[in-house]
Design a protein around this motif. Structure first.
Motif, PDB file in Angstrom:
ATOM      1  N   ALA A   1       0.439 -23.704  -3.648  1.00 21.97           N
ATOM      2  CA  ALA A   1       0.277 -22.447  -4.397  1.00 21.97           C
ATOM      3  C   ALA A   1       1.466 -21.528  -4.147  1.00 21.97           C
ATOM      4  O   ALA A   1       2.239 -21.753  -3.214  1.00 21.97           O
ATOM      5  N   ASP A   2       1.607 -20.525  -5.006  1.00 22.61           N
ATOM      6  CA  ASP A   2       2.625 -19.487  -4.815  1.00 22.61           C
ATOM      7  C   ASP A   2       1.919 -18.136  -4.721  1.00 22.61           C
ATOM      8  O   ASP A   2       0.916 -17.926  -5.400  1.00 22.61           O
ATOM      9  N   ARG A   3       2.480 -17.239  -3.918  1.00 24.72           N
ATOM     10  CA  ARG A   3       1.903 -15.894  -3.835  1.00 24.72           C
ATOM     11  C   ARG A   3       2.101 -15.178  -5.164  1.00 24.72           C
ATOM     12  O   ARG A   3       3.143 -15.283  -5.799  1.00 24.72           O
ATOM     13  N   LYS A   4       1.097 -14.440  -5.599  1.00 27.48           N
ATOM     14  CA  LYS A   4       1.256 -13.614  -6.789  1.00 27.48           C
ATOM     15  C   LYS A   4       2.221 -12.477  -6.460  1.00 27.48           C
ATOM     16  O   LYS A   4       2.310 -12.060  -5.300  1.00 27.48           O
ATOM     17  N   PRO A   5       2.926 -11.956  -7.460  1.00 27.53           N
ATOM     18  CA  PRO A   5       3.834 -10.828  -7.197  1.00 27.53           C
ATOM     19  C   PRO A   5       3.048  -9.627  -6.654  1.00 27.53           C
ATOM     20  O   PRO A   5       1.898  -9.413  -7.050  1.00 27.53           O
ATOM     21  N   LEU A   6       3.694  -8.880  -5.764  1.00 25.36           N
ATOM     22  CA  LEU A   6       3.014  -7.754  -5.114  1.00 25.36           C
ATOM     23  C   LEU A   6       2.451  -6.764  -6.127  1.00 25.36           C
ATOM     24  O   LEU A   6       1.317  -6.298  -5.996  1.00 25.36           O
ATOM     25  N   ASP A   7       3.238  -6.448  -7.167  1.00 27.99           N
ATOM     26  CA  ASP A   7       2.757  -5.421  -8.097  1.00 27.99           C
ATOM     27  C   ASP A   7       1.506  -5.871  -8.854  1.00 27.99           C
ATOM     28  O   ASP A   7       0.655  -5.049  -9.194  1.00 27.99           O
TER      29      ASP A   7
ATOM     30  N   ILE B   1      -0.862  -7.701  -7.543  1.00 28.31           N
ATOM     31  CA  ILE B   1      -1.977  -7.526  -6.602  1.00 28.31           C
ATOM     32  C   ILE B   1      -2.308  -6.039  -6.466  1.00 28.31           C
ATOM     33  O   ILE B   1      -3.469  -5.643  -6.464  1.00 28.31           O
ATOM     34  N   GLN B   2      -1.238  -5.202  -6.411  1.00 34.04           N
ATOM     35  CA  GLN B   2      -1.461  -3.751  -6.299  1.00 34.04           C
ATOM     36  C   GLN B   2      -2.244  -3.227  -7.488  1.00 34.04           C
ATOM     37  O   GLN B   2      -3.131  -2.387  -7.354  1.00 34.04           O
ATOM     38  N   GLU B   3      -1.918  -3.750  -8.671  1.00 36.01           N
ATOM     39  CA  GLU B   3      -2.599  -3.326  -9.883  1.00 36.01           C
ATOM     40  C   GLU B   3      -4.095  -3.699  -9.819  1.00 36.01           C
ATOM     41  O   GLU B   3      -4.963  -2.900 -10.193  1.00 36.01           O
ATOM     42  N   MET B   4      -4.388  -4.898  -9.275  1.00 35.59           N
ATOM     43  CA  MET B   4      -5.786  -5.351  -9.162  1.00 35.59           C
ATOM     44  C   MET B   4      -6.627  -4.408  -8.313  1.00 35.59           C
ATOM     45  O   MET B   4      -7.799  -4.208  -8.573  1.00 35.59           O
ATOM     46  N   ILE B   5      -6.010  -3.883  -7.248  1.00 34.87           N
ATOM     47  CA  ILE B   5      -6.807  -3.129  -6.265  1.00 34.87           C
ATOM     48  C   ILE B   5      -6.579  -1.624  -6.354  1.00 34.87           C
ATOM     49  O   ILE B   5      -6.958  -0.883  -5.442  1.00 34.87           O
TER      50      ILE B   5
ATOM     51  N   LEU C   1       0.732  -4.023   1.318  1.00 36.29           N
ATOM     52  CA  LEU C   1      -0.215  -3.254   0.505  1.00 36.29           C
ATOM     53  C   LEU C   1      -0.443  -1.857   1.108  1.00 36.29           C
ATOM     54  O   LEU C   1      -0.495  -0.866   0.389  1.00 36.29           O
ATOM     55  N   ARG C   2      -0.516  -1.821   2.440  1.00 38.05           N
ATOM     56  CA  ARG C   2      -0.705  -0.514   3.090  1.00 38.05           C
ATOM     57  C   ARG C   2       0.501   0.387   2.843  1.00 38.05           C
ATOM     58  O   ARG C   2       0.362   1.548   2.468  1.00 38.05           O
TER      59      ARG C   2
ATOM     60  N   THR D   1      -5.078 -13.961  -4.775  1.00 39.22           N
ATOM     61  CA  THR D   1      -3.747 -13.400  -4.503  1.00 39.22           C
ATOM     62  C   THR D   1      -2.669 -14.458  -4.647  1.00 39.22           C
ATOM     63  O   THR D   1      -1.498 -14.183  -4.444  1.00 39.22           O
ATOM     64  N   VAL D   2      -3.088 -15.699  -4.968  1.00 35.43           N
ATOM     65  CA  VAL D   2      -2.084 -16.758  -5.155  1.00 35.43           C
ATOM     66  C   VAL D   2      -2.296 -17.430  -6.507  1.00 35.43           C
ATOM     67  O   VAL D   2      -3.386 -17.353  -7.082  1.00 35.43           O
ATOM     68  N   ASN D   3      -1.243 -18.046  -7.017  1.00 36.91           N
ATOM     69  CA  ASN D   3      -1.339 -18.887  -8.206  1.00 36.91           C
ATOM     70  C   ASN D   3      -1.355 -20.333  -7.732  1.00 36.91           C
ATOM     71  O   ASN D   3      -0.375 -20.812  -7.158  1.00 36.91           O
ATOM     72  N   THR D   4      -2.458 -21.014  -7.938  1.00 37.21           N
ATOM     73  CA  THR D   4      -2.602 -22.384  -7.464  1.00 37.21           C
ATOM     74  C   THR D   4      -1.914 -23.316  -8.449  1.00 37.21           C
ATOM     75  O   THR D   4      -2.147 -23.231  -9.655  1.00 37.21           O
ATOM     76  N   LYS D   5      -1.051 -24.201  -7.941  1.00 31.40           N
ATOM     77  CA  LYS D   5      -0.199 -24.956  -8.858  1.00 31.40           C
ATOM     78  C   LYS D   5      -0.447 -26.455  -8.938  1.00 31.40           C
ATOM     79  O   LYS D   5      -0.638 -27.000 -10.003  1.00 31.40           O
TER      80      LYS D   5
END
Ligand code: SF4
Ligand code: SF4
Lengths: 222, 313
Positions: free
Chosen positions: A4-10, A12-16, A49-50, A113-117
């Motif tokens: 998997a790859d981590r989703k871009p920070l922004d 994830i920030q938008e989600m929460i 995120l903090r 928080t990740v894109n599973t590939k």
């Protein structure tokens, strides 16, 4: 393993953005091995995120948790006493994790928080490549242990197509033409004749085309 | 096989079986429902070629469907060679389209894997590749000769289709190209159209291998020719088209003449090639892919000395 790859920070920030208190749950399985959702990555994402939230003049509480695996109800249960103490739960496991969580705790909200590939492995430090598409009927013994279903861009059982050039696939100079490798291996082993055989169309029912799949091991079912 | 002894009775089949040197052309359907535009492209080919290949969303760019454009040709009294790729259809759609094509009077079909959608104007799309081009040939043959679908169910009236396949003599790995051709012939390819040829040296070797393997007695091989319009086009093809072999000498030859004369030099090279193909053992004809140059086909056919086209009853 599952890569998997981590989703871009922004993203994830938008989600929460509406939450002040979240739980971030890592997994010690595949995502730890491919450096995307293990303990270290949980810590890194939690601080990112903090810090991001602080810039907006708000505070974000992040509870950091690690589970042995998120594809096993036994470990998912370990969140029973704390899952509803936060506004939302973010999983750092592959796509299986947030779903097992979601099914176990229907009242909570879960985010990936990740894109599973793909199913693959590390070909060098920091680089992972696809090896298997989980077609459900493995045929790689016909191709000297190399999988054209997952690794040929057109899943050809009779390759290579006319676009193969210098060992590369027609889709990009960065992509290996697995059929070039299969043929060369047959040539080296003096068994090119193997590739003169006709292979019938594949039965895709064992792949995703047959609908969601289930695997039953009778002797283990109680 | 029908009572006439022909598999489909297409003009192309008759010309090839009569032993004439075949000459086929190509036409890309328009990027729209514009029948007028299609006619403009296909009309210059009338009486100039034995069949016209109708490309199937070539390079994965959406165009009018090749089956519809082929049917429009049939209605206009022209003979199409309906191209079908495996990229966009599963076996249900493939078999259905083969029946539909036959019902519409389409008598030739070219079986292809298809360019990957990454090249085209919808790279976001999902591809199919349920079966591959060699399986497609086998399916078409089974439907026609055994009157059965892939699943062995009977077809009430089998399709009449002359089955073609493509071959790239220059694709890698080179050791396998003739074997791949043999696989296509074994699967049931009645005729073969090759990728555009520029490297004559390598093509001669490929044909020699095909003859030595006994392949040329089992199918009809049409050599692919695309006249270069300019040195720029030659450069582009050499660099960016996967599986294309354009020798430096040819680029030099085109660069060696004045810009305005480069197209003529390209045609001259094509004519020299056709002359050689007429003599080359195992070559049964030429497939002329004059991309966006359909209006030049009559002149090229005339100068190549392939006119008038034979009429076989
Ligand atoms: S043949 Fe199927 S199961 Fe075997 S490696 Fe390829 S995709 Fe995976
Ligand atoms: S170039 Fe090779 S890997 Fe790519 S689609 Fe063709 S055969 Fe498959």
């Amino acid at each position: 393993m599952i890569v998997a790859d981590r989703k871009p920070l922004d993203e994830i920030q938008e989600m929460i953005k509406d939450y002040d208190k979240i739980m971030l749950v890592g997994c010690k399985g595949c995502v730890t091995v491919c450096n995307v959702g293990g303990l270290k990555e949980v810590q890194i994402l939690a601080s990112a995120l903090r810090i991001g939230r602080k810039k907006d003049g708000r505070t974000l509480h992040v509870e950091e948790r690690m589970l042995e695996r998120q594809c096993d109800p036994e470990y998912i249960e370990q969140l029973r006493d704390s899952y509803d103490s936060v506004d939302a739960v973010l999983s750092m496991a592959c796509g299986v994790g947030p779903q097992f969580l979601s099914e176990t705790y229907p009242s909570q909200r879960f985010y990936p928080t990740v894109n599973t590939k793909f199913f693959g492995g590390a070909v060098q430090h920091g680089i992972w490549d696809e090896r298997c598409a989980g077609c459900g009927t493995c045929v790689i013994h016909y191709f000297d242990g190399l999988c054209p279903i997952a690794r040929c861009s057109k899943s050809l059982q009779h390759g290579p197509c006319g676009g193969s050039a210098d060992g590369k696939c027609e889709i990009s100079k960065e992509t290996e033409c697995i059929w070039d490798t299969i043929v060369k291996k047959k040539v080296d082993q003096g068994r090119l004749e193997d590739l003169r055989l006709y292979r019938a169309p594949k039965d895709w029912r064992t792949a995703r085309d047959g609908g969601p799949r289930r695997s039953i091991r009778e002797e283990l079912v109680k | 096989m029908s009572d006439s002894g022909y598999k489909s009775g297409s003009n192309l089949e008759k010309v090839l079986k009569a032993g004439h040197f075949a000459f086929t052309g190509e036409c890309g359907p328009p990027k729209g429902a514009n029948v007028g535009h299609l006619k403009e492209k296909m009309e210059p080919l009338r009486d100039m070629v034995d069949a016209i290949n109708v490309t199937d969303n070539q390079t994965a760019v959406v165009r009018m469907s090749s089956k519809a454009a082929s049917a429009l040709m049939v209605m206009a009294g022209l003979e199409p060679n309906f191209q079908m790729v495996c990229r966009d259809r599963n076996r249900i759609a493939i078999q259905s389209d083969i029946l539909g094509a036959s019902a519409l009077g389409i008598r030739n079909m070219l079986c292809l894997s298809g360019d990957h959608q990454q090249f085209g104007n919808h790279p976001e799309s999902k591809n199919v590749f349920d079966i591959d081009s060699i399986q497609l040939i086998a399916v078409a043959k089974k439907m026609r000769d055994e009157g059965k679908f892939i699943n062995d169910e009977a077809i009430d009236e089998p399709p009449k289709i002359f089955i073609g396949a493509a071959s790239n003599p220059f694709g890698d790995p080179w050791q396998f190209r003739a074997h791949r051709l043999a696989n296509k012939i074994d699967a049931g390819a009645d005729f073969i159209q090759t990728q555009c040829i520029y490297n004559m040296e390598r093509f001669r070797e490929f044909m020699k291998q095909a003859v030595d393997m006994g392949l040329t007695g089992k199918t009809h091989i049409l050599a692919g020719v695309t006249p270069m319009k300019s040195a720029g086009m030659a450069n582009y093809m050499a660099k960016f088209v996967p599986g294309m072999d354009v020798p430096q000498e040819l680029i030099k030859r085109l660069k060696g003449v004045d810009k305005k004369m480069q197209a003529e030099e390209g045609i001259k090279f094509a004519l020299e090639q056709i002359e050689e193909f007429k003599q080359m053992e195992g070559v049964a004809g030429v497939h002329l892919m004059a991309i966006e140059w359909e209006h030049r086909v009559p002149e090229i056919a005339e100068r190549a000395g392939v006119l008038p086209r034979p009429k076989v009853d």
